[in-house]
Design a protein around this motif. Structure first.
Motif, PDB file in Angstrom:
ATOM      1  N   GLY A 237      15.865   5.685   0.136  1.00 51.19           N
ATOM      2  CA  GLY A 237      15.782   5.074  -1.185  1.00 51.19           C
ATOM      3  C   GLY A 237      14.868   3.866  -1.206  1.00 51.19           C
ATOM      4  N   LEU A 238      14.520   3.468  -2.418  1.00 52.50           N
ATOM      5  CA  LEU A 238      13.560   2.385  -2.592  1.00 52.50           C
ATOM      6  C   LEU A 238      14.194   0.997  -2.566  1.00 52.50           C
ATOM      7  N   ALA A 239      15.526   0.927  -2.465  1.00 54.91           N
ATOM      8  CA  ALA A 239      16.169  -0.385  -2.365  1.00 54.91           C
ATOM      9  C   ALA A 239      15.636  -1.135  -1.151  1.00 54.91           C
ATOM     10  N   ASN A 240      15.353  -0.413  -0.081  1.00 47.65           N
ATOM     11  CA  ASN A 240      14.802  -1.019   1.131  1.00 47.65           C
ATOM     12  C   ASN A 240      13.437  -1.658   0.852  1.00 47.65           C
TER      13      ASN A 240
ATOM     14  N   VAL B  93       0.862  -1.184   0.000  1.00 44.75           N
ATOM     15  CA  VAL B  93       0.000   0.000   0.000  1.00 44.75           C
ATOM     16  C   VAL B  93       0.896   1.231   0.000  1.00 44.75           C
ATOM     17  N   GLU B  94       0.611   2.140  -0.927  1.00 44.29           N
ATOM     18  CA  GLU B  94       1.327   3.414  -0.962  1.00 44.29           C
ATOM     19  C   GLU B  94       0.355   4.541  -0.661  1.00 44.29           C
ATOM     20  N   TYR B  95       0.761   5.430   0.244  1.00 38.39           N
ATOM     21  CA  TYR B  95       0.066   6.699   0.438  1.00 38.39           C
ATOM     22  C   TYR B  95       0.901   7.733  -0.305  1.00 38.39           C
ATOM     23  N   GLY B  96       0.278   8.357  -1.318  1.00 34.24           N
ATOM     24  CA  GLY B  96       1.030   9.268  -2.161  1.00 34.24           C
ATOM     25  C   GLY B  96       0.320  10.575  -2.427  1.00 34.24           C
ATOM     26  N   ASP B  97       1.074  11.476  -3.046  1.00 32.96           N
ATOM     27  CA  ASP B  97       0.660  12.848  -3.345  1.00 32.96           C
ATOM     28  C   ASP B  97       1.146  13.142  -4.754  1.00 32.96           C
ATOM     29  N   PHE B  98       0.232  13.491  -5.643  1.00 30.18           N
ATOM     30  CA  PHE B  98       0.591  13.699  -7.048  1.00 30.18           C
ATOM     31  C   PHE B  98       1.517  14.885  -7.280  1.00 30.18           C
ATOM     32  N   GLU B  99       1.627  15.774  -6.310  1.00 30.50           N
ATOM     33  CA  GLU B  99       2.481  16.950  -6.466  1.00 30.50           C
ATOM     34  C   GLU B  99       3.809  16.800  -5.707  1.00 30.50           C
ATOM     35  N   CYS B 100       4.006  15.670  -5.074  1.00 33.42           N
ATOM     36  CA  CYS B 100       5.202  15.424  -4.269  1.00 33.42           C
ATOM     37  C   CYS B 100       6.365  14.962  -5.153  1.00 33.42           C
ATOM     38  N   PRO B 101       7.488  15.677  -5.142  1.00 33.14           N
ATOM     39  CA  PRO B 101       8.642  15.269  -5.952  1.00 33.14           C
ATOM     40  C   PRO B 101       9.162  13.871  -5.599  1.00 33.14           C
ATOM     41  N   SER B 102       9.128  13.502  -4.339  1.00 29.74           N
ATOM     42  CA  SER B 102       9.596  12.169  -3.941  1.00 29.74           C
ATOM     43  C   SER B 102       8.674  11.073  -4.478  1.00 29.74           C
ATOM     44  N   CYS B 103       7.375  11.348  -4.525  1.00 30.85           N
ATOM     45  CA  CYS B 103       6.427  10.384  -5.105  1.00 30.85           C
ATOM     46  C   CYS B 103       6.680  10.229  -6.600  1.00 30.85           C
ATOM     47  N   ALA B 104       6.953  11.346  -7.259  1.00 36.40           N
ATOM     48  CA  ALA B 104       7.236  11.285  -8.696  1.00 36.40           C
ATOM     49  C   ALA B 104       8.513  10.498  -8.961  1.00 36.40           C
ATOM     50  N   GLN B 105       9.500  10.637  -8.087  1.00 35.35           N
ATOM     51  CA  GLN B 105      10.729   9.854  -8.225  1.00 35.35           C
ATOM     52  C   GLN B 105      10.470   8.374  -7.968  1.00 35.35           C
ATOM     53  N   ALA B 106       9.626   8.069  -7.014  1.00 42.74           N
ATOM     54  CA  ALA B 106       9.335   6.679  -6.661  1.00 42.74           C
ATOM     55  C   ALA B 106       8.470   5.989  -7.713  1.00 42.74           C
ATOM     56  N   HIS B 107       7.634   6.753  -8.393  1.00 40.94           N
ATOM     57  CA  HIS B 107       6.654   6.188  -9.333  1.00 40.94           C
ATOM     58  C   HIS B 107       7.263   5.213 -10.347  1.00 40.94           C
TER      59      HIS B 107
END
Length: 180
Positions: A165-168, A29-43
């Protein structure tokens, strides 16, 4: 985590946006924000992981617009819900992250056109804020879980720290699959 908090993380077929089969052994489950730079990087990384793990992982995206710092995020979440009501949540979701710096009303209309929405319905639902309550309910669920930032991930009900980072996240998924 208490049973009540764990229940918040159970996917709801009626209101959640879910990729992957219901019988997947792992739920992310991801809680995200379409305007969040970190979410855009994770996408894109999340898309690669989901492709890599295939049917073993079920993915749920929920809204947590950080309104104080991202003034367009809540409206973008409403627009994504309106697209979802027409069966186009995921293509709309992808467009929002691809064009994260353009989330004004006119841009959201353009994205709705691009994914082929019924524009009269989309415009009416946006004007009437039909999906605002759903967005706010997801925000309340996140608040109950003490979500503070985006993206925030839960793997089978357990918080996964991705602040470095997303490696975790990938390692957590691999570990969960190995345990099954």
């Amino acid at each position: 985590m208490t049973a009540a908090l764990n229940a918040i993380l159970v996917p709801d077929e009626a209101t959640d946006h879910i990729l992957g089969p219901a019988d997947s052994s792992i739920t992310l489950v991801e809680y995200g924000d379409f305007e969040c730079p970190s979410c855009a990087q994770a996408h894109p990384a999340v898309k690669i992981m989901l492709n890599h793990f295939g049917r073993q992982v079920r993915f749920v995206f929920r809204h947590f617009p950080l309104r104080e710092v991202h003034p367009h995020a809540e409206m973008a979440a409403e627009a994504a819900e309106a697209a979802g009501a027409q069966g186009k949540f995921w293509p709309f979701h992808d467009l929002l992250f691809t064009h994260q710096h353009r989330l004004g009303e006119a841009h959201l209309r353009d994205y709705a056109l691009q994914v082929g929405l019924d524009m009269a319905r989309f415009e009416n639902e946006m004007r009437d804020h039909v999906y605002l309550q759903r967005v706010q309910e997801q925000m309340q669920g996140a608040a109950a879980l003490r979500v503070r930032a985006t993206p925030t991930f839960y793997l089978d009900g357990a918080f996964v720290d991705v602040s470095f980072g997303l490696a975790n996240l990938q390692q957590a998924i691999e570990h969960a699959i190995a345990k099954r």
